[in-house]
Scaffold this active site. Structure first.
Site, PDB file in Angstrom:
ATOM      1  N   PRO A  93     120.447 -83.395  63.006  1.00  0.00           N
ATOM      2  CG  PRO A  93     120.966 -81.882  64.712  1.00  0.00           C
ATOM      3  CD  PRO A  93     121.600 -82.699  63.634  1.00  0.00           C
ATOM      4  CD  GLU A 120     130.080 -76.825  67.135  1.00  0.00           C
ATOM      5  OE1 GLU A 120     129.083 -76.295  66.620  1.00  0.00           O
ATOM      6  OE2 GLU A 120     130.125 -77.156  68.337  1.00  0.00           O
ATOM      7  NE  ARG A 158     112.479-104.891  69.252  1.00  0.00           N
ATOM      8  CZ  ARG A 158     111.158-105.071  69.289  1.00  0.00           C
ATOM      9  NH1 ARG A 158     110.401-104.563  68.328  1.00  0.00           N
ATOM     10  NH2 ARG A 158     110.600-105.745  70.281  1.00  0.00           N
ATOM     11  CG  ASP A 173     107.041-103.989  69.029  1.00  0.00           C
ATOM     12  OD1 ASP A 173     106.861-104.556  70.115  1.00  0.00           O
ATOM     13  OD2 ASP A 173     108.032-104.189  68.306  1.00  0.00           O
TER      14      ASP A 173
END
Length: 257
Positions: A93, A120, A158, A173
């Protein structure tokens, strides 16, 4: 390029490498992927890779030693020249948000070691000693890094030449510099009428200049409605021309923004 993935669940990743359009990248060897089962580098009958956190608290923490042994095996297998070892990426995170620019950076590189955490977290000493980059998919928490690793692989694969049937596909895109970082426009296909809804007339007329303008206007409208900060960034970078500014003013006057 080569990606080595350290994971406790290689079975979550393997099927993805064998399906979908991006499989061409792996079948051709443009993007090489090797999965490393972390438990193979743990000791004892139970092949333990985690333990309770010092200081108490819920959950378990991945141990540094099995990770270190696995990484050493990867280094030996890759045989990268000294001083140019592959970067080690941890999905966490606190990492840099994965966006188009970040994906392009990895797509133009030589690969990396992707570390899929669980529980964790990972013993910080291993992170401090070996992790060179930290990436995040967004402000939410996953059960492990495997989904994030697959997301990065898909986005990188891709972009490789020949992977998509039409080389121009990824250029259109959302977030691509070719669109000045804006969102893509809506798309339509046959039939012309579906459940009472038709295709915009401009797309049926064959006037390529008018089609290009319509698509740009739609891109501006969608981006202004859903990601206005991207329009502001394009404006500040001088990427919006007079026609773009007229479109945005017209949309604002009509209350569509």
């Amino acid at each position: 390029m080569r990606f080595d993935i350290i994971t406790l669940f290689p079975e979550l990743i393997q099927p993805y490498l064998e399906a979908g359009v991006t499989r061409r990248a792996y079948a051709s060897g443009q993007v090489q992927v090797r999965l490393w089962q972390l438990r193979d580098y743990a000791e004892g009958n139970y092949r333990r890779v985690d333990d309770r956190p010092f200081g108490g608290g819920p959950g378990m923490v991945m141990m540094a030693e099995p990770l270190s042994r696995c990484l050493q095996a990867i280094r030996e297998d890759r045989a990268d020249p000294a001083g140019s070892e592959a970067p080690v990426v941890l999905f966490t995170p606190i990492g840099t948000r994965l966006d188009h620019a970040e994906v392009t950076h990895w797509a133009e590189g030589q690969g990396a070691v992707l570390l899929c955490g669980r529980y964790e977290g990972i013993d910080q000493r291993f992170v401090d000693a070996h992790v060179t980059h930290q990436l995040s998919l967004g402000d939410f928490v996953l059960s492990g890094g495997e989904i994030a690793a697959v997301a990065l692989l898909d986005a990188v694969a891709r972009l490789q030449p020949g992977v998509l049937q039409d080389e121009a596909s990824h250029i259109q895109d959302s977030f691509n510099p070719a669109l000045d970082g804006l969102l893509d426009c809506p798309h339509y296909t046959r039939p012309e009428q579906w459940q009472g809804q038709g295709v915009p007339e401009v797309l049926l007329g064959g006037n390529h200049a008018a089609i290009a303008r319509w698509r740009r206007d739609q891109s501006l409208q969608l981006t202004a409605q859903h990601r206005p900060e991207l329009v502001e960034r394009a404006r500040n970078q001088g990427l919006l021309d007079k026609a773009d500014r007229v479109t945005l003013a017209r949309l604002a006057e009509a209350g569509k923004l």
